[in-house]
Design a protein around this motif. Structure first.
Motif, PDB file in Angstrom:
ATOM      1  N   CYS A 195      51.904  68.205  17.604  1.00 46.79           N
ATOM      2  CA  CYS A 195      53.077  68.411  18.471  1.00 46.79           C
ATOM      3  C   CYS A 195      54.057  67.251  18.351  1.00 46.79           C
ATOM      4  O   CYS A 195      55.267  67.463  18.306  1.00 46.79           O
ATOM      5  N   HIS A 230      55.745  67.277  14.729  1.00 40.14           N
ATOM      6  CA  HIS A 230      56.615  68.422  14.444  1.00 40.14           C
ATOM      7  C   HIS A 230      57.521  68.785  15.625  1.00 40.14           C
ATOM      8  O   HIS A 230      58.113  69.856  15.636  1.00 40.14           O
ATOM      9  N   ILE A 286      57.007  69.716  18.735  1.00 42.53           N
ATOM     10  CA  ILE A 286      56.654  70.973  19.393  1.00 42.53           C
ATOM     11  C   ILE A 286      56.378  70.692  20.866  1.00 42.53           C
ATOM     12  O   ILE A 286      55.570  69.819  21.189  1.00 42.53           O
ATOM     13  N   ASN A 287      57.045  71.418  21.735  1.00 47.31           N
ATOM     14  CA  ASN A 287      56.760  71.336  23.163  1.00 47.31           C
ATOM     15  C   ASN A 287      55.423  72.028  23.407  1.00 47.31           C
ATOM     16  O   ASN A 287      55.263  73.200  23.065  1.00 47.31           O
ATOM     17  N   SER A 347      55.492  75.380  25.070  1.00 48.80           N
ATOM     18  CA  SER A 347      56.326  76.419  24.457  1.00 48.80           C
ATOM     19  C   SER A 347      55.435  77.488  23.819  1.00 48.80           C
ATOM     20  O   SER A 347      54.238  77.271  23.606  1.00 48.80           O
ATOM     21  N   ASP A 398      55.356  78.293  20.738  1.00 50.49           N
ATOM     22  CA  ASP A 398      54.819  77.711  19.510  1.00 50.49           C
ATOM     23  C   ASP A 398      53.632  76.792  19.804  1.00 50.49           C
ATOM     24  O   ASP A 398      52.634  76.807  19.092  1.00 50.49           O
ATOM     25  N   GLY A 399      53.746  75.995  20.859  1.00 52.21           N
ATOM     26  CA  GLY A 399      52.657  75.102  21.240  1.00 52.21           C
ATOM     27  C   GLY A 399      51.427  75.877  21.676  1.00 52.21           C
ATOM     28  O   GLY A 399      50.297  75.544  21.296  1.00 52.21           O
ATOM     29  N   ALA A 416      52.533  74.383  11.826  1.00 54.22           N
ATOM     30  CA  ALA A 416      53.746  73.794  12.404  1.00 54.22           C
ATOM     31  C   ALA A 416      54.919  73.890  11.430  1.00 54.22           C
ATOM     32  O   ALA A 416      56.034  74.198  11.845  1.00 54.22           O
ATOM     33  N   ARG A 444      56.689  77.355  11.129  1.00 57.50           N
ATOM     34  CA  ARG A 444      57.539  77.803  12.229  1.00 57.50           C
ATOM     35  C   ARG A 444      58.927  77.186  12.162  1.00 57.50           C
ATOM     36  O   ARG A 444      59.845  77.638  12.809  1.00 57.50           O
ATOM     37  N   GLU A 445      59.087  76.126  11.402  1.00 56.98           N
ATOM     38  CA  GLU A 445      60.369  75.423  11.344  1.00 56.98           C
ATOM     39  C   GLU A 445      61.353  76.175  10.441  1.00 56.98           C
ATOM     40  O   GLU A 445      60.964  76.648   9.388  1.00 56.98           O
TER      41      GLU A 445
END
Length: 72
Positions: free
Chosen positions: A26, A29, A31-32, A35, A37-38, A67, A70-71
């Motif tokens: 997290c 990358h 990442i919250n 979220s 995604d997290g 990770a 997803r970007e």
């Protein structure tokens, strides 16, 4: 007849390692943790460990791949 997926329990030491891998991914990358995604990353890591992926380096590699995928 449905196929049953075997999921092994996660012990305290494994949970601690999962937390470290998740936290580091997290941070690296951006990442919250709360979220979607997290949450998805956490769920995949836990399920992967339950299915037998227990080496920290392999979990870190999986977290990195997920990770990055997803970007934009």
């Amino acid at each position: 007849m449905p196929t049953q997926v075997v999921r092994n329990p996660v012990g305290p030491d494994q949970l601690n390692m999962l937390q470290q891998v998740f936290d580091q991914a997290c941070i690296e990358h951006n990442i919250n943790k709360a979220s979607p995604d997290g949450e998805a990353l956490a769920l995949i890591l836990v399920h992967s460990m339950q299915k037998g992926l227990s080496e920290k380096e392999k979990l870190e590699s999986l977290a990195h791949i997920l990770a990055e995928s997803r970007e934009p």
